[in-house]
Design a protein around this motif. Sequence first.
Motif, PDB file in Angstrom:
ATOM      1  N   ASN A  31      16.876  43.505  25.163  1.00 41.55           N
ATOM      2  CA  ASN A  31      17.246  42.870  26.428  1.00 41.55           C
ATOM      3  C   ASN A  31      16.574  41.514  26.605  1.00 41.55           C
ATOM      4  N   ILE A  32      15.316  41.409  26.146  1.00 41.00           N
ATOM      5  CA  ILE A  32      14.623  40.120  26.223  1.00 41.00           C
ATOM      6  C   ILE A  32      15.332  39.078  25.358  1.00 41.00           C
ATOM      7  N   LYS A  33      15.740  39.489  24.165  1.00 35.65           N
ATOM      8  CA  LYS A  33      16.452  38.571  23.270  1.00 35.65           C
ATOM      9  C   LYS A  33      17.786  38.150  23.878  1.00 35.65           C
ATOM     10  N   ASN A  34      18.521  39.094  24.471  1.00 35.01           N
ATOM     11  CA  ASN A  34      19.800  38.764  25.105  1.00 35.01           C
ATOM     12  C   ASN A  34      19.603  37.811  26.278  1.00 35.01           C
ATOM     13  N   ALA A  35      18.558  38.068  27.092  1.00 38.16           N
ATOM     14  CA  ALA A  35      18.278  37.180  28.226  1.00 38.16           C
ATOM     15  C   ALA A  35      17.903  35.791  27.737  1.00 38.16           C
ATOM     16  N   GLN A  36      17.153  35.733  26.645  1.00 45.24           N
ATOM     17  CA  GLN A  36      16.768  34.439  26.084  1.00 45.24           C
ATOM     18  C   GLN A  36      17.985  33.682  25.567  1.00 45.24           C
TER      19      GLN A  36
END
Length: 219
Positions: A31-36
């Motif tokens: 999720n952090i990667k997608n948000a980034q």
Amino acid sequence: THHGSFSLAMAIFMLLLIVPFYLGTIYLLRNIKNAQNRSKILKKETEYINYLDKWKNYQVLFGGCSVSYPLYRPFYLIYCTRLALPMIFAAFLSDYPLAQTILYVFISISMIVYVIWRKPIQNKLDYINIFVLEGVIFIANMSALTLVGMYMAGSTNESARNALGQLIIVASFIINYMSIIFLISKVVSNVRLAMMHRRSASKYEEKAVLLQMLFLPFQ
């Protein structure tokens, strides 16, 4: 045997404790990667920053490691699994010392190659700690493997066997005291960092550093 059953139960228990943390970390990282990625497309970091802020209390699960490869950030969870594996091998292969020691050496070589090649940890002190620790463990495992091989071959070279036994004892001594030395170094380093954040009025960073100190014994 009773001892083997207890070791197996403890190993399984440790792995069961690790699994939910590991899965949760993978979920957070994804999720952090997608948000980034979305923030880069929109050229706004608001979503990425908000997501990090939302999960800031769990940053010990994914902070402090490199981000260029998916398996870098949950490195400490992977390393916990690595620490549990020898207990499983000891429980299942208690009657096969040669197989045990071969697997121990394989684990040590794999971790050393991984740490040198990929460098998954950003903090230099942590990196040195794990690299030196794995190197000493490798020496101890190779000594144990050599001893088992000599025993199975019927070797009567007592001087060589005694030397290898002493090497294992010295390696164990180094591992125990090295952990204490690095723990003290990490505490001193974190206290200094927390004081720097306090002087710069960065209360959030100060709390984060102090919180991470709670996990130092596990590292």
